[in-house]
Design an enzyme around this catalytic site. Structure first.
Site, PDB file in Angstrom:
ATOM      1  N   GLU A   1      -5.842  -8.324   0.204  1.00 19.07           N
ATOM      2  CA  GLU A   1      -6.517  -7.972   1.460  1.00 19.07           C
ATOM      3  C   GLU A   1      -7.955  -7.582   1.170  1.00 19.07           C
ATOM      4  OE1 GLU A   1      -4.766  -4.956   4.034  1.00 19.07           O
ATOM      5  OE2 GLU A   1      -2.761  -5.778   3.657  1.00 19.07           O
TER       6      GLU A   1
ATOM      7  N   GLU B   1       0.794  -1.233   0.000  1.00 21.11           N
ATOM      8  CA  GLU B   1       0.000   0.000   0.000  1.00 21.11           C
ATOM      9  C   GLU B   1       0.829   1.286   0.000  1.00 21.11           C
ATOM     10  OE1 GLU B   1      -3.023  -0.190   3.047  1.00 21.11           O
ATOM     11  OE2 GLU B   1      -4.047  -1.843   2.058  1.00 21.11           O
TER      12      GLU B   1
HETATM   13  C1  FCB Z   1      -4.813  -2.091   5.268  1.00 21.20           C
HETATM   14  C2  FCB Z   1      -3.472  -2.494   5.841  1.00 21.20           C
HETATM   15  C3  FCB Z   1      -3.556  -3.541   6.919  1.00 21.20           C
HETATM   16  C4  FCB Z   1      -4.740  -3.324   7.819  1.00 21.20           C
HETATM   17  C5  FCB Z   1      -6.004  -3.166   7.018  1.00 21.20           C
HETATM   18  C6  FCB Z   1      -7.247  -2.994   7.834  1.00 21.20           C
HETATM   19  O1  FCB Z   1      -4.728  -0.804   4.787  1.00 21.20           O
HETATM   20  O2  FCB Z   1      -2.641  -2.991   4.832  1.00 21.20           O
HETATM   21  O3  FCB Z   1      -2.344  -3.550   7.625  1.00 21.20           O
HETATM   22  O4  FCB Z   1      -4.520  -2.249   8.640  1.00 21.20           O
HETATM   23  O5  FCB Z   1      -5.869  -2.053   6.160  1.00 21.20           O
END
Ligand code: FCB
Length: 439
Positions: free
Chosen positions: A353, A169
């Site tokens: 994610e 990210e």
């Molecule tokens: C993302 C992050 C992870 C976690 C989630 C909820 O942005 O990569 O570490 O905090 O959000």
């Protein structure tokens, strides 16, 4: 209550399911010879809820065997984890902490012994404090140091990785942390943000070199995307939403795929980029083997002239929200997958994610998580039906953990963690996922 309606068998045969964590959020960085990171300093300076930090976290450093059992018993094919740079190189450069490398080596073998594929992320935000003190991501040299760190890690565990990601990210690393000030180092400085927006991509490029120099493991990067909708139906809102989209969703992907930055963003940011940035673009745009996509929510965007450039403010709409106050917008994941695939063609895409925080009591069912996973899984199937080359789905997260500035209140886990006793208790969603993966 209805459960998860999709099954593993609805997906292509070689599709992979996994779950994700990150080092600072779970390991406990007070032990094992780990050096301080800028998150420790940020927490000490009041950047996190009640000053909470990752010194103990989920004590994964000691409990990793039990945690890996949770991964395999759910039927996951893969596990996405990150390596803590300060655990490997406490000073951020030079001397290596053997104990740290031994830990990751054992963790990887533990995954393989359980038949779970290891998916490595090199940088998930725990920057060694000594590097932060030299300017962190505003300093070009940090990108070079990241290349050295990558070499050390690849040399020790690279041979066994199913995939390797350089950076998690970049938008959060650069914009959220240097312009919005929500994450370490907590700056609200457009000059610092401009440098970080570029240097983090340069770090990716140096990392990629080091990965390529250590064999043939599939190398990529993980970007986060957030749906940006105009708050109102007028030109001003639409232009604002487009600029937000440019900073958040196009800046990094466009650089990686075409070696250029979006014009609309350059108008405001170019004067803050590091000198000579153009010379790095070809290196930044070298081919990768896969792209990771993190997706959680949407924002409604408007222009606010009282704020400095980019004059943007965000708000929430009418949709159901999670504990972090994020709107649940499953269509967004389908929209991004189809939109990204238009630019990346055959490049394998992975959802690295997706998930949410729910803060029910441990004896209550996390119904909202079950619904969320159900709805997002359906959207993945839609994307696959639309010929998006999507290969895997990783749920954030295996465990409740240290949710950055929000401390331990926001529970993202499939597994409940009691932070007093460190007891792990699988939530109802864990059982639902296990059932879906077994059918
Ligand atoms: C993302 C992050 C992870 C976690 C989630 C909820 O942005 O990569 O570490 O905090 O959000």
């Amino acid at each position: 209550m209805s459960g998860i309606s999709w099954s593993r068998s609805d997906f292509p045969e070689d599709f992979r399911f996994g779950t994700a964590t990150s080092s600072y959020q779970i390991e406990g960085n007070a032990k094992g010879g780990c050096g301080p990171s800028h998150w420790d300093a940020f927490a000490r300076d009041g950047g996190t809820l009640r000053g909470e930090d990752g010194s103990v976290a989920c004590d994964h450093l000691n409990r990793w065997r039990e945690d890996l059992d949770l991964v395999s018993q759910a039927g996951f094919d893969g596990y996405r984890f990150s390596v803590a740079w300060p655990r490997v190189q406490p000073a951020g450069s030079g001397q290596v902490n053997r104990e740290g490398l031994d830990f990751y080596d054992a963790l990887v073998d533990g995954l393989l012994a359980r038949n779970v594929e290891p998916h490595l992320t090199l940088y998930h935000w725990d920057l060694p404090l000594p590097l932060a003190e030299k300017g962190g991501w505003t300093n070009r040299d940090t990108a070079k140091r990241f290349g050295d760190f990558t070499e050390i890690v690849m040399d020790r565990i690279g041979d066994r990785m199913a995939s390797v990601a350089t950076i998690n990210e970049p938008w959060c690393v650069a914009w959220l942390s240097h312009f919005e000030g929500h994450h370490a180092p907590g700056l609200t400085d457009i000059g610092a943000a401009g440098k970080a927006m570029h240097n983090i991509l340069l770090a990716h490029a140096h990392g990629l070199d080091a990965i390529r120099a250590h064999g043939d493991r599939p190398a990529g990067i993980v970007l986060n995307f957030e749906a940006a909708l105009p708050a109102r139906a007028n030109d001003k809102s639409e232009t604002a939403a487009d600029l937000y989209d440019g900073i958040y969703n196009r800046w990094f992907l466009q650089a990686l795929t075409t070696g250029t930055y979006p014009e609309a963003v350059l108008e405001g940011l170019e004067s803050h980029l590091p000198q000579g940035w153009q010379d790095d673009m070809a290196k930044i745009a070298r081919p990768i083997d896969w792209l990771g996509i993190n997706y959680y929510t949407r924002s409604l965007v408007d222009r606010d002239d009282t704020l400095p450039w980019p004059h943007l403010k965000t708000s929430r709409g009418e949709l159901e929200r999670t504990a972090t106050d994020w709107e649940i917008y499953p269509e967004g994941i389908h929209q991004f997958l189809t939109r990204i695939a238009e630019q990346t063609g055959d490049l394998p895409l992975h959802v690295t994610e997706n998930g949410l925080a729910t803060n029910e009591r441990p004896d209550q069912s996390d119904d909202q998580r079950i619904r969320y996973l159900d709805q997002h899984g359906e959207q993945l199937l839609r994307a696959i039906a639309d010929d998006v080359p999507l290969h895997s789905y990783f749920i954030w997260s295996l465990l409740d953990n240290f949710e950055w500035a929000l401390g331990y209140d926001m529970r993202f886990g499939l597994t409940h963690v009691d932070f007093d006793t460190q007891a792990r208790t699988p939530k109802a969603s864990y059982g639902e996922v296990r059932d879906a993966l077994s059918r």
